[in-house]
Design a protein around this motif. Sequence first.
Motif, PDB file in Angstrom:
ATOM      1  N   LEU A 329      45.568  38.350  40.640  1.00 15.85           N
ATOM      2  CA  LEU A 329      44.560  38.567  39.565  1.00 15.85           C
ATOM      3  C   LEU A 329      45.116  39.138  38.439  1.00 15.85           C
ATOM      4  O   LEU A 329      45.884  40.021  38.431  1.00 15.85           O
ATOM      5  CB  LEU A 329      43.322  39.386  39.987  1.00 15.85           C
ATOM      6  N   ASP A 330      44.769  38.480  37.356  1.00 13.99           N
ATOM      7  CA  ASP A 330      45.193  38.938  35.898  1.00 13.99           C
ATOM      8  C   ASP A 330      44.094  38.931  34.833  1.00 13.99           C
ATOM      9  O   ASP A 330      43.157  38.164  34.959  1.00 13.99           O
ATOM     10  CB  ASP A 330      46.380  37.919  35.527  1.00 13.99           C
ATOM     11  N   THR A 331      43.909  40.056  34.060  1.00 10.50           N
ATOM     12  CA  THR A 331      42.981  40.144  33.041  1.00 10.50           C
ATOM     13  C   THR A 331      43.340  39.612  31.879  1.00 10.50           C
ATOM     14  O   THR A 331      44.523  39.833  31.446  1.00 10.50           O
ATOM     15  CB  THR A 331      42.404  41.679  32.947  1.00 10.50           C
ATOM     16  N   LYS A 332      42.438  38.924  30.971  1.00  7.99           N
ATOM     17  CA  LYS A 332      42.603  38.485  29.971  1.00  7.99           C
ATOM     18  C   LYS A 332      41.380  38.638  28.971  1.00  7.99           C
ATOM     19  O   LYS A 332      40.444  37.994  29.088  1.00  7.99           O
ATOM     20  CB  LYS A 332      42.763  36.740  29.925  1.00  7.99           C
ATOM     21  N   CYS A 375      45.138  32.180  42.315  1.00 10.24           N
ATOM     22  CA  CYS A 375      45.345  32.909  41.130  1.00 10.24           C
ATOM     23  C   CYS A 375      44.017  32.874  40.424  1.00 10.24           C
ATOM     24  O   CYS A 375      43.351  31.925  40.038  1.00 10.24           O
ATOM     25  CB  CYS A 375      46.519  32.256  40.171  1.00 10.24           C
ATOM     26  N   ILE A 376      43.612  34.174  40.018  1.00  6.40           N
ATOM     27  CA  ILE A 376      42.355  34.470  39.370  1.00  6.40           C
ATOM     28  C   ILE A 376      42.538  35.036  38.001  1.00  6.40           C
ATOM     29  O   ILE A 376      43.202  35.950  37.941  1.00  6.40           O
ATOM     30  CB  ILE A 376      41.511  35.185  40.203  1.00  6.40           C
ATOM     31  N   PHE A 404      43.716  27.550  40.966  1.00  6.64           N
ATOM     32  CA  PHE A 404      43.604  28.395  39.775  1.00  6.64           C
ATOM     33  C   PHE A 404      41.922  28.569  39.564  1.00  6.64           C
ATOM     34  O   PHE A 404      41.418  27.579  39.618  1.00  6.64           O
ATOM     35  CB  PHE A 404      44.252  27.823  38.545  1.00  6.64           C
ATOM     36  N   TYR A 405      41.603  29.802  39.416  1.00 11.58           N
ATOM     37  CA  TYR A 405      40.198  29.825  39.233  1.00 11.58           C
ATOM     38  C   TYR A 405      39.960  31.222  38.149  1.00 11.58           C
ATOM     39  O   TYR A 405      41.099  31.614  37.661  1.00 11.58           O
ATOM     40  CB  TYR A 405      39.653  30.572  40.202  1.00 11.58           C
ATOM     41  N   LYS A 406      38.828  31.240  37.540  1.00 10.08           N
ATOM     42  CA  LYS A 406      38.343  32.307  36.584  1.00 10.08           C
ATOM     43  C   LYS A 406      37.217  32.823  36.874  1.00 10.08           C
ATOM     44  O   LYS A 406      36.205  32.481  37.730  1.00 10.08           O
ATOM     45  CB  LYS A 406      38.233  31.738  34.999  1.00 10.08           C
ATOM     46  N   CYS A 407      37.170  34.211  36.620  1.00 10.39           N
ATOM     47  CA  CYS A 407      35.896  34.961  36.844  1.00 10.39           C
ATOM     48  C   CYS A 407      35.452  35.902  35.812  1.00 10.39           C
ATOM     49  O   CYS A 407      36.209  36.719  35.305  1.00 10.39           O
ATOM     50  CB  CYS A 407      36.191  35.793  38.477  1.00 10.39           C
TER      51      CYS A 407
END
Length: 414
Positions: A329-332, A375-376, A404-407
């Motif tokens: 998980l990575d913050t953007k 990967c989120i 690849f996902y986003k949350c």
Amino acid sequence: MERPFVIKEQGLFSDQQKLEISENLDLKNNFKLGLSFDNYGQLWSSYYIGIDWLKEKESYIAVEPKIENLDYVKMFVHCLHHPEISKFLKEVYHIDFQKPAIETQNASWDVTPFLVVHFISLIETITKQGLKSNYIVKDENLNGKIKGKILFSQQLKKNIVSKREDKIFCRFQEYSKDCLENRLLKKALLFVQRYTTKHLDKQKYKHLLQKQNRLLPVFDNISENISYSEIKRIKINSLYKEYVEAIDLAKQILIRFGYSYFNADNKSEKKFPPFWIDMSKLFELYVYSLLKDAYGSKIIFQLSDDGKRQTHGHYGDIDFMKLDEKILLDTKYKDSYMQRGKYKIEDIRQLSGYARDWKVLKKLNILSNEKVIDCIIIYPNKTSENNFKDRELKEEEIFQFTKFYKCGIKLPSK
């Protein structure tokens, strides 16, 4: 009053603003507000918010949050819930007490709670380890004994003249917890208590106030009497890491309130020292605290098992790993992810690099190079939930890329 140049975080200055600002802009001095020129000569702000002088006592820059009514103080306070996070709080903000304060009409600025929260987190760590002792100098009229050295002038004045032959006035050193360092910490803690009682909502900051009230009794046998000259004399061995930080913060707190309890009561403060807050770093730590709330020890943040920061991979630092599901998980801190199907290709490439790093794979106990890791990307979204409990982290697929996902996560509002 000084002239303000106000812009939103990650905002573009107008040509007129750029023209007026460029005359006084020193990018080295204003670096912490993230001001920079792009390849086309446009002036931008970055991920920092805060205020700083352009030309001292004439004009200043104010960079406000890009998210309306964002409660960045509440984000900071939430990080205090987990001791393993609070150690990174010093990376989030900086206050420059060496420069003159800036008078601003913006009532929404609030930087004092950052000092308060950071200080309380350090005091909590110190009290768990136990207050340190040190030698203190005592002058005392002793009964029938000599300790240290006799102060003959005081002996003459207090004992010989009054014919108190059983008394001897001495100066000696005593090893005690009632030392200057602890006196300063107690004095700052009392200022903090005065401030939180007058300014912070008791329900909203319930956790912080409970923690503060548990810490005060530890200092019951410590005096708060300490002079300005004594404060300046304090020197701490660098081995006492938390003490070094806490003493520095205690001094900043006293400076912030001008050494006066009255100033801690004042609710109409319009003058602030220049300061910056790294919103990207704050968002990262805030997300970490929410992930810890939901998943506990299953989440690892740029740390080894012994709690020391390390580089997980050869390629770089991944923000988070979820060990049980083998997820990265990575913050953007980018609102562009709010639009369906939108992404930043540089973020995809970065996270793809982490997912193919053997050091990262080994940490996740993945030995085969045939497995594709989930990967989120976690980003701010005002329409999402405000926590991760009972949620699917793989909230929305980024269709152009495999696994690849986003949350989204909703940030607190004032």
